[in-house]
Structures are given as C-alpha cells and as structure tokens.
Design an enzyme around this catalytic site. Structure first.
Site, PDB file in Angstrom:
ATOM      1  N   ASN A 152       0.855  -1.187   0.000  1.00 19.09           N
ATOM      2  CA  ASN A 152       0.000   0.000   0.000  1.00 19.09           C
ATOM      3  C   ASN A 152       0.899   1.247   0.000  1.00 19.09           C
ATOM      4  OD1 ASN A 152      -1.388   2.267   1.129  1.00 19.09           O
ATOM      5  ND2 ASN A 152      -3.046   0.918   1.738  1.00 19.09           N
ATOM      6  N   HIS A 184       0.965   6.277   1.831  1.00 18.83           N
ATOM      7  CA  HIS A 184       1.676   7.247   2.669  1.00 18.83           C
ATOM      8  C   HIS A 184       2.883   7.882   1.994  1.00 18.83           C
ATOM      9  CE1 HIS A 184      -1.322   6.821   5.591  1.00 18.83           C
ATOM     10  NE2 HIS A 184      -1.158   5.512   5.631  1.00 18.83           N
ATOM     11  N   HIS A 234      -5.646   3.525  -1.535  1.00 20.82           N
ATOM     12  CA  HIS A 234      -6.947   3.914  -0.996  1.00 20.82           C
ATOM     13  C   HIS A 234      -7.246   5.344  -1.431  1.00 20.82           C
ATOM     14  CE1 HIS A 234      -9.535   4.329   2.953  1.00 20.82           C
ATOM     15  NE2 HIS A 234     -10.216   4.632   1.869  1.00 20.82           N
ATOM     16  N   ARG A 246      -9.320   8.098  -0.763  1.00 18.17           N
ATOM     17  CA  ARG A 246     -10.279   8.526   0.264  1.00 18.17           C
ATOM     18  C   ARG A 246     -11.166   9.633  -0.290  1.00 18.17           C
ATOM     19  NH1 ARG A 246      -8.867   6.707   5.758  1.00 18.17           N
ATOM     20  NH2 ARG A 246     -10.611   8.028   6.359  1.00 18.17           N
ATOM     21  N   ARG A 270      -7.022  12.820   1.009  1.00 20.81           N
ATOM     22  CA  ARG A 270      -5.932  13.305   1.869  1.00 20.81           C
ATOM     23  C   ARG A 270      -4.570  12.756   1.456  1.00 20.81           C
ATOM     24  NH1 ARG A 270      -7.363  10.219   7.490  1.00 20.81           N
ATOM     25  NH2 ARG A 270      -9.331  11.296   7.132  1.00 20.81           N
ATOM     26  N   GLU A 321      -8.790   0.472  -2.974  1.00 22.13           N
ATOM     27  CA  GLU A 321      -9.564   0.538  -1.728  1.00 22.13           C
ATOM     28  C   GLU A 321     -10.467   1.751  -1.774  1.00 22.13           C
ATOM     29  OE1 GLU A 321      -7.274   0.844   1.782  1.00 22.13           O
ATOM     30  OE2 GLU A 321      -6.221  -1.010   1.419  1.00 22.13           O
ATOM     31  N   THR A 379      -8.197   3.878   8.787  1.00 17.87           N
ATOM     32  CA  THR A 379      -9.409   3.047   8.771  1.00 17.87           C
ATOM     33  C   THR A 379      -9.487   2.282  10.093  1.00 17.87           C
ATOM     34  OG1 THR A 379      -8.975   2.819   6.423  1.00 17.87           O
ATOM     35  CG2 THR A 379     -10.728   1.460   7.323  1.00 17.87           C
ATOM     36  N   GLU A 420     -11.088  -9.188   3.566  1.00 18.30           N
ATOM     37  CA  GLU A 420      -9.799  -8.789   4.137  1.00 18.30           C
ATOM     38  C   GLU A 420     -10.038  -8.556   5.619  1.00 18.30           C
ATOM     39  OE1 GLU A 420      -7.213  -6.193   1.997  1.00 18.30           O
ATOM     40  OE2 GLU A 420      -6.351  -5.378   3.844  1.00 18.30           O
ATOM     41  N   HIS A 423      -3.491  -4.209   7.884  1.00 20.05           N
ATOM     42  CA  HIS A 423      -3.576  -3.002   8.723  1.00 20.05           C
ATOM     43  C   HIS A 423      -2.657  -3.122   9.940  1.00 20.05           C
ATOM     44  CE1 HIS A 423      -4.956   0.766  10.362  1.00 20.05           C
ATOM     45  NE2 HIS A 423      -5.581   0.961   9.217  1.00 20.05           N
TER      46      HIS A 423
HETATM   47  N1  PXP Z   1      -5.797  -2.967   4.116  1.00 24.27           N
HETATM   48  C1  PXP Z   1      -6.756  -2.006   4.195  1.00 24.27           C
HETATM   49  C2  PXP Z   1      -8.135  -2.358   3.761  1.00 24.27           C
HETATM   50  C3  PXP Z   1      -6.446  -0.701   4.616  1.00 24.27           C
HETATM   51  O1  PXP Z   1      -7.412   0.229   4.686  1.00 24.27           O
HETATM   52  C4  PXP Z   1      -5.103  -0.397   4.941  1.00 24.27           C
HETATM   53  C5  PXP Z   1      -4.740   0.992   5.335  1.00 24.27           C
HETATM   54  O2  PXP Z   1      -5.088   1.886   4.347  1.00 24.27           O
HETATM   55  C6  PXP Z   1      -4.151  -1.413   4.847  1.00 24.27           C
HETATM   56  C7  PXP Z   1      -4.522  -2.691   4.441  1.00 24.27           C
HETATM   57  C8  PXP Z   1      -2.714  -1.175   5.142  1.00 24.27           C
HETATM   58  O3  PXP Z   1      -2.556  -0.797   6.482  1.00 24.27           O
HETATM   59  P1  PXP Z   1      -1.160  -0.228   6.947  1.00 24.27           P
HETATM   60  O4  PXP Z   1      -0.905   1.005   6.141  1.00 24.27           O
HETATM   61  O5  PXP Z   1      -1.387   0.062   8.404  1.00 24.27           O
HETATM   62  O6  PXP Z   1      -0.138  -1.291   6.714  1.00 24.27           O
END
Ligand code: PXP
Length: 253
Positions: free
Chosen positions: A9, A12, A45, A47, A51, A75, A106, A156, A199
């Site tokens: 992901n 960030h 994701h 949003r 953001r 996402e 989330t 998930e 997550h």
């Molecule tokens: N899976 C989903 C559905 C998420 O919303 C997120 C965070 O956006 C992640 C995985 C990844 O989480 P993290 O960034 O904390 O590793």
C-alpha cells in the site's frame, strides 16, 4: 498451502508528498519500485477527502499495474462516487472499506451485516464489471457470513487491533485477537471466500499473521513506507517478504 501474496500500500508516499503540496515523492514511482522489489500487487486507498492518493494517482497506477501485469487493489468507501471510479478503471480488485472523515486511519471493519442493502448492489455491479471485490471486516463470524451474503469473493481481515495489542505489550489480548483472526479466516475459507489480511502489520506481527494457513494475501503500507526512510523501500519490502515466507515454511514443516 499457497504462497502468500504481498500487496504494498503506497498511500503514505502520497501523504508525505501532500504535506508540502509538491509533486514528490511520487507514489507511482514507489509502486514501480515496490513491484521491482517483489511486491505481488499495489494497493491504494482513494479517500473521499483525497488526503493522500489523488484521482490522477489512481489513473497512473491503473496504467502501470496493467502494463506490468500486476494487480491493482483499489480501496474505497461504498459511495456512488467511488463506485463510478472503480467501474471506470475496472481494477483487478476493489476492497470496500468504511470511512469517516475525522478518523486518522481506517479504524474498524466495514459493517457488512448492518449494511447489506446498500453494499450488495454495489458488490454486484463491481463483480459484473469483472472486479474482484473484497470487504474489509473485523475478525467477526457474522461479518464473514454477511460478506458472503452480499456476494463478495474475498474478505480482508482487519489486523489493526491485534497489531496494536502486540505493540503495547498486551499479550493476553493479542493472543485472543489472533485467535479471532484464525477463526474468521477458517470460517471465510469454509464459505469459499478468499482471505486477505492487513492493517498495522510490521516485522514483528507479520509472522503470526502470515502463519494463518487460509490467508492468500497481506496488504501492508504504513510500516513499510516508514521503514523505507531508513533502509529504502526495496530492502524493506524484501525483508517483509522473507518474514512472510519464513512463517509459511514453518507452518508447512
Ligand atoms: N488494508 C486495508 C483495507 C487498509 O485500509 C489499509 C490501510 O489503508 C491497509 C490494508 C494497510 O494498512 P497499513 O498502512 O497500516 O499497513
């Protein structure tokens, strides 16, 4: 037991970019690097408040994932706007998540059981468009059953609470939460759902999670992007991948 896929992901990277309103660091470049380092797919994701990831990022990520033949996991919240974007791009996968504007991340899973009538038609239209749909849910058997009932092909499981308990040293709570993840994964597989998790996963929590045999994919972002500051994105992904493989080998042995 199948090989566990790693979806990286890259949200960030966009968070850092947006902190200065600049065009760098570029999440699309991060996605290219992640795929080169062994990520099996890219997760992003979009949003509602934009953001981090932008619409233009999704446009470009869809192109590079298609070009490289790797899955893009889009996402999004269950809204008409996000559904339209998903249907426009037809990514390999869409993961339906809950969204609250005031949340930092989330915070919990989607309430599929309580939102059947809203979620089921969206899932249907996405599945008909050839998108593999997952519901991001807490490790709760009722939510697993509800995900099956709305027509999702994947769940998930939200690992955030487990990972936080481990980081805070709450061992008994962590063990209970891990047990819930195992039970939910087992039930989802029994219902014929593919099982993903994600997550809050870091180098410590990845192994117990990866050892859950029903899991097919982990989606990891924030920790990897943070670790990339110190050792680089490629090495951070390679280390995570190695820990996942070690955990699976130990289960198989
Ligand atoms: N899976 C989903 C559905 C998420 O919303 C997120 C965070 O956006 C992640 C995985 C990844 O989480 P993290 O960034 O904390 O590793």
């Amino acid at each position: 037991m199948s090989k566990l896929r790693l979806g990286v992901n890259i949200d960030h990277v966009a968070t850092v970019r947006n902190a200065r309103g600049e065009s760098y660091p570029d999440p699309v470049r991060a996605a290219e690097l992640a795929l080169a380092a062994g990520a099996d797919g890219i997760t992003a994701h979009l949003r509602e408040d934009r953001r981090h990831i932008s619409d233009a990022d999704i446009d470009q990520l869809a192109v590079i994932c298609r070009k490289r033949g790797r899955p893009l996991n889009f996402e999004c919240a269950v809204t008409p706007e996000m559904e339209a974007i998903a249907l426009k791009h037809r990514p390999h996968a869409a993961c339906l998540v809950p969204e609250r504007r005031e949340e930092v991340t989330t915070e919990g899973g989607l309430n599929v059981a309580g939102g059947h009538n809203t979620i089921a038609p969206v899932v249907k239209r996405m599945v008909e468009a050839g998108i593999r749909v997952s519901c991001f849910i807490d490790a709760d058997l009722a939510q697993v059953a509800a995900s099956k009932a709305v027509g999702a092909q994947v769940v998930e499981l939200h690992t955030g609470a487990y990972c936080e308990a481990v980081r805070h040293g709450h061992r008994d709570q962590a063990e209970r939460l891990l047990e819930n993840l195992r039970a939910a994964a087992g039930e989802a597989a029994r219902l014929g759902l593919e099982v993903h998790a994600g997550h809050g996963i870091d180098y410590e929590t990845v192994k117990p999670v990866a050892a859950i045999p029903e899991l097919a994919e982990l989606n990891i972002g924030h920790f990897l992007i943070g670790e990339a500051i110190f050792i680089g994105l490629g090495p951070a992904i390679q280390r995570m991948r190695a820990l996942m493989d070690e955990a699976r080998a130990q289960v198989a042995a």
